[in-house]
Design a protein around this motif. Structure first.
Motif, PDB file in Angstrom:
ATOM      1  N   TYR A 193      34.380  55.326  33.627  1.00 37.07           N
ATOM      2  CA  TYR A 193      34.422  54.266  34.633  1.00 37.07           C
ATOM      3  C   TYR A 193      35.368  54.687  35.747  1.00 37.07           C
ATOM      4  CZ  TYR A 193      31.720  50.763  32.192  1.00 37.07           C
ATOM      5  OH  TYR A 193      30.691  50.083  31.615  1.00 37.07           O
ATOM      6  N   LYS A 194      35.015  54.296  36.959  1.00 32.94           N
ATOM      7  CA  LYS A 194      35.874  54.571  38.107  1.00 32.94           C
ATOM      8  C   LYS A 194      36.652  53.335  38.521  1.00 32.94           C
ATOM      9  CE  LYS A 194      32.836  58.164  39.800  1.00 32.94           C
ATOM     10  NZ  LYS A 194      31.841  58.512  40.795  1.00 32.94           N
ATOM     11  N   LYS A 195      36.183  52.164  38.076  1.00 31.94           N
ATOM     12  CA  LYS A 195      36.859  50.934  38.484  1.00 31.94           C
ATOM     13  C   LYS A 195      36.572  49.805  37.500  1.00 31.94           C
ATOM     14  CE  LYS A 195      37.293  47.806  42.432  1.00 31.94           C
ATOM     15  NZ  LYS A 195      36.802  47.471  43.765  1.00 31.94           N
ATOM     16  N   PHE A 196      37.621  49.052  37.192  1.00 36.59           N
ATOM     17  CA  PHE A 196      37.505  47.791  36.475  1.00 36.59           C
ATOM     18  C   PHE A 196      38.705  46.949  36.863  1.00 36.59           C
ATOM     19  CE2 PHE A 196      40.200  50.074  33.486  1.00 36.59           C
ATOM     20  CZ  PHE A 196      41.035  49.102  32.961  1.00 36.59           C
ATOM     21  N   ALA A 197      38.634  45.664  36.579  1.00 34.42           N
ATOM     22  CA  ALA A 197      39.730  44.770  36.964  1.00 34.42           C
ATOM     23  C   ALA A 197      39.802  43.599  35.998  1.00 34.42           C
ATOM     24  CB  ALA A 197      39.517  44.253  38.390  1.00 34.42           C
ATOM     25  N   TRP A 198      40.974  43.014  35.952  1.00 35.04           N
ATOM     26  CA  TRP A 198      41.173  41.757  35.224  1.00 35.04           C
ATOM     27  C   TRP A 198      41.105  40.638  36.250  1.00 35.04           C
ATOM     28  CZ3 TRP A 198      40.519  42.135  30.346  1.00 35.04           C
ATOM     29  CH2 TRP A 198      40.854  43.326  29.685  1.00 35.04           C
ATOM     30  N   VAL A 199      40.253  39.651  35.997  1.00 40.20           N
ATOM     31  CA  VAL A 199      40.068  38.550  36.945  1.00 40.20           C
ATOM     32  C   VAL A 199      40.201  37.218  36.221  1.00 40.20           C
ATOM     33  CG1 VAL A 199      38.601  39.898  38.493  1.00 40.20           C
ATOM     34  CG2 VAL A 199      37.540  38.561  36.666  1.00 40.20           C
ATOM     35  N   GLU A 200      40.573  36.195  36.987  1.00 40.37           N
ATOM     36  CA  GLU A 200      40.627  34.838  36.456  1.00 40.37           C
ATOM     37  C   GLU A 200      39.202  34.312  36.350  1.00 40.37           C
ATOM     38  OE1 GLU A 200      43.409  33.437  35.340  1.00 40.37           O
ATOM     39  OE2 GLU A 200      44.370  35.321  35.882  1.00 40.37           O
ATOM     40  N   ASP A 201      39.016  33.268  35.568  1.00 38.07           N
ATOM     41  CA  ASP A 201      37.685  32.690  35.375  1.00 38.07           C
ATOM     42  C   ASP A 201      36.979  32.394  36.696  1.00 38.07           C
ATOM     43  OD1 ASP A 201      38.064  32.834  32.673  1.00 38.07           O
ATOM     44  OD2 ASP A 201      38.577  30.718  32.447  1.00 38.07           O
ATOM     45  N   GLU A 202      37.689  31.769  37.622  1.00 37.58           N
ATOM     46  CA  GLU A 202      37.067  31.352  38.875  1.00 37.58           C
ATOM     47  C   GLU A 202      37.060  32.466  39.922  1.00 37.58           C
ATOM     48  OE1 GLU A 202      41.333  30.446  38.732  1.00 37.58           O
ATOM     49  OE2 GLU A 202      39.703  29.701  37.507  1.00 37.58           O
ATOM     50  N   ASP A 203      37.691  33.601  39.637  1.00 36.79           N
ATOM     51  CA  ASP A 203      37.830  34.676  40.611  1.00 36.79           C
ATOM     52  C   ASP A 203      37.013  35.897  40.212  1.00 36.79           C
ATOM     53  OD1 ASP A 203      38.842  36.110  42.793  1.00 36.79           O
ATOM     54  OD2 ASP A 203      40.451  36.958  41.578  1.00 36.79           O
ATOM     55  N   ASP A 204      35.768  35.690  39.773  1.00 35.12           N
ATOM     56  CA  ASP A 204      34.989  36.838  39.356  1.00 35.12           C
ATOM     57  C   ASP A 204      33.884  37.194  40.342  1.00 35.12           C
ATOM     58  OD1 ASP A 204      33.269  34.802  38.880  1.00 35.12           O
ATOM     59  OD2 ASP A 204      32.930  35.234  36.773  1.00 35.12           O
ATOM     60  N   GLY A 205      34.009  36.735  41.574  1.00 34.80           N
ATOM     61  CA  GLY A 205      33.057  37.112  42.614  1.00 34.80           C
ATOM     62  C   GLY A 205      33.238  38.561  42.982  1.00 34.80           C
ATOM     63  N   ASP A 206      32.374  39.077  43.849  1.00 34.82           N
ATOM     64  CA  ASP A 206      32.414  40.479  44.226  1.00 34.82           C
ATOM     65  C   ASP A 206      33.473  40.703  45.294  1.00 34.82           C
ATOM     66  OD1 ASP A 206      31.967  43.105  44.736  1.00 34.82           O
ATOM     67  OD2 ASP A 206      29.830  42.902  45.177  1.00 34.82           O
ATOM     68  N   GLU A 207      34.589  41.306  44.891  1.00 35.58           N
ATOM     69  CA  GLU A 207      35.682  41.562  45.819  1.00 35.58           C
ATOM     70  C   GLU A 207      35.257  42.491  46.949  1.00 35.58           C
ATOM     71  OE1 GLU A 207      38.507  43.356  43.290  1.00 35.58           O
ATOM     72  OE2 GLU A 207      39.000  41.508  42.255  1.00 35.58           O
ATOM     73  N   ASP A 208      34.396  43.460  46.647  1.00 37.04           N
ATOM     74  CA  ASP A 208      33.991  44.430  47.654  1.00 37.04           C
ATOM     75  C   ASP A 208      33.282  43.754  48.819  1.00 37.04           C
ATOM     76  OD1 ASP A 208      35.076  46.440  46.129  1.00 37.04           O
ATOM     77  OD2 ASP A 208      33.173  46.949  45.150  1.00 37.04           O
ATOM     78  N   ASP A 209      32.483  42.730  48.551  1.00 35.42           N
ATOM     79  CA  ASP A 209      31.804  42.007  49.625  1.00 35.42           C
ATOM     80  C   ASP A 209      32.814  41.340  50.538  1.00 35.42           C
ATOM     81  OD1 ASP A 209      29.373  42.775  48.651  1.00 35.42           O
ATOM     82  OD2 ASP A 209      28.913  40.855  47.703  1.00 35.42           O
ATOM     83  N   ASP A 210      33.859  40.742  49.938  1.00 32.63           N
ATOM     84  CA  ASP A 210      34.887  40.084  50.734  1.00 32.63           C
ATOM     85  C   ASP A 210      35.620  41.088  51.612  1.00 32.63           C
ATOM     86  OD1 ASP A 210      35.853  37.852  48.037  1.00 32.63           O
ATOM     87  OD2 ASP A 210      34.223  37.713  49.493  1.00 32.63           O
ATOM     88  N   GLU A 211      35.918  42.264  51.079  1.00 34.83           N
ATOM     89  CA  GLU A 211      36.634  43.268  51.848  1.00 34.83           C
ATOM     90  C   GLU A 211      35.769  43.774  52.997  1.00 34.83           C
ATOM     91  OE1 GLU A 211      37.837  46.239  49.080  1.00 34.83           O
ATOM     92  OE2 GLU A 211      39.121  44.857  47.973  1.00 34.83           O
TER      93      GLU A 211
END
Length: 186
Positions: free
Chosen positions: A156-174
């Motif tokens: 894997y090149k990337k993984f993250a720990w997220v809160e229940d409500e914060d599992d949207g696609d971070e890359d889209d936001d960036e």
């Protein structure tokens, strides 16, 4: 979960191995309680998953396979092919259908004191390195090298720990916040 010592004893008896000190500390100190959901981004299995590190099913490979609809789990020569690892955590897709389990789970090395963490998948009984140590796993660092194993896939090149409500696609936001005017200077 019963107490950590009972769980460790069951794991060691079931798989005939000694669990490394780092793994036992992870359980004893309940480090998993601060992690949130696991978002697998750049690797074979992708999605956001609830992670259960202390389910008794982890101590029984046959029952784990049955619960995850891995029909051929009893055909796996675990000691022969995966004897350096034990099941580490169950995965439940946070957006999946309740009646269809994830046919993958996390495994951890019991031969390396750093406790590398990998994803085990039913498709080809493949393993995918996730973190080179349990410390990196807890910290969300995916810098695991390729491993020498007949069933090893790409790390894997990337993984993250997220809160229940914060599992949207971070890359889209960036990307949406990126200013395209910077490229117009040519």
């Amino acid at each position: 979960m019963p107490d950590a010592q009972s769980f460790v004893a069951k794991m060691q008896k079931s798989y005939g191995v000694e669990l490394p000190a780092r793994y036992r500390k992870f359980l004893d100190k309940k480090e998993y309680t601060t992690l949130g959901n696991l978002k697998l981004v750049d690797g074979y299995l992708r999605g956001t998953f609830e992670v259960d590190f202390t389910d008794d099913l982890l101590t029984d490979l046959s029952a784990l396979g049955e619960e995850h609809w891995i029909d051929d789990i009893d055909d796996v020569d675990w000691p022969g092919e995966f004897g350096d690892f034990v099941p580490f955590a169950r995965l439940t897709d946070t957006h999946g259908e309740d009646d269809e389990p994830v046919k993958s789970f996390l495994i951890v090395s019991v031969k390396d004191a750093a406790c590398p963490v990998l994803v085990w998948d039913y498709d080809g009984w493949m393993i995918y390195p996730l973190a080179k140590s349990l410390d990196d796993f807890v910290d969300g660092v995916a810098k695991s090298p390729r491993i020498d194993h007949d069933r090893a896939g790409s790390p894997y090149k990337k993984f993250a720990w997220v809160e229940d409500e914060d599992d949207g696609d971070e890359d889209d936001d960036e990307e949406s916040g990126d200013d395209d005017d910077d490229d117009d200077d040519d």
